[in-house]
Design an enzyme around this catalytic site. Sequence first.
Site, PDB file in Angstrom:
ATOM      1  N   GLU A 192       0.816  -1.218   0.000  1.00 20.77           N
ATOM      2  CA  GLU A 192       0.000   0.000   0.000  1.00 20.77           C
ATOM      3  C   GLU A 192       0.847   1.266   0.000  1.00 20.77           C
ATOM      4  O   GLU A 192       0.487   2.246  -0.645  1.00 20.77           O
ATOM      5  CB  GLU A 192      -0.890   0.047   1.255  1.00 20.77           C
ATOM      6  N   ASP A 193       1.942   1.255   0.735  1.00 18.32           N
ATOM      7  CA  ASP A 193       2.641   2.503   1.027  1.00 18.32           C
ATOM      8  C   ASP A 193       4.038   2.639   0.431  1.00 18.32           C
ATOM      9  O   ASP A 193       4.702   3.650   0.674  1.00 18.32           O
ATOM     10  CB  ASP A 193       2.747   2.681   2.550  1.00 18.32           C
TER      11      ASP A 193
END
Length: 185
Positions: free
Chosen positions: A68-69
């Site tokens: 996600e990051d």
Amino acid sequence: MSDKMIDMPALFKALEFSAFKHKDQRRKGPQNIPYINHPIQVAHVLIETGQAYNTNLLIAAILHDTIEDTNTTEEEIKRVFGDDVAALVMEVTDDKNLFWEARKQLQIETSPFASYDAKLLKLADKICNVRDLVINPPDNWSLDRKLEYLQWASDVIAGIRGVNQPMENLFDEWIYKAKAYYKVS
């Protein structure tokens, strides 16, 4: 390998990998804490409160935000950590192509059908995030956004109750502390 034997070299490989991937990231609060502390805390909750000693679960906890990051891919996690770890990480990874509201609603709807390990991981992650709303809240979040997060986290956890009572109790304690901190009933 017994139930309480963790493959430490594999776990440290995940720590090194995640630390590198998150090297330039910080938590959103005023303490400017290195981001890697968050996945370490999630793994710590799984071990200490959840009594979870499953190496793949702990590795997934350390890696849970990398897709996600960061620029990490599912294929990269498969190659380095195997299919089982990659599948668990993907199970708890939001689809960033969706708007924030849709991603959050999807978590509420799908969490009850997640695997046992994904439920444990979601629970540990929410415990740590709610804890941070009390001890290191994001600078740029309004009170309404903080309260919205607390309600959303409670809604996600409501769908997975019964997975681990000590962890659920810890979640409830932090929700109570957060509501007291923000003076909400």
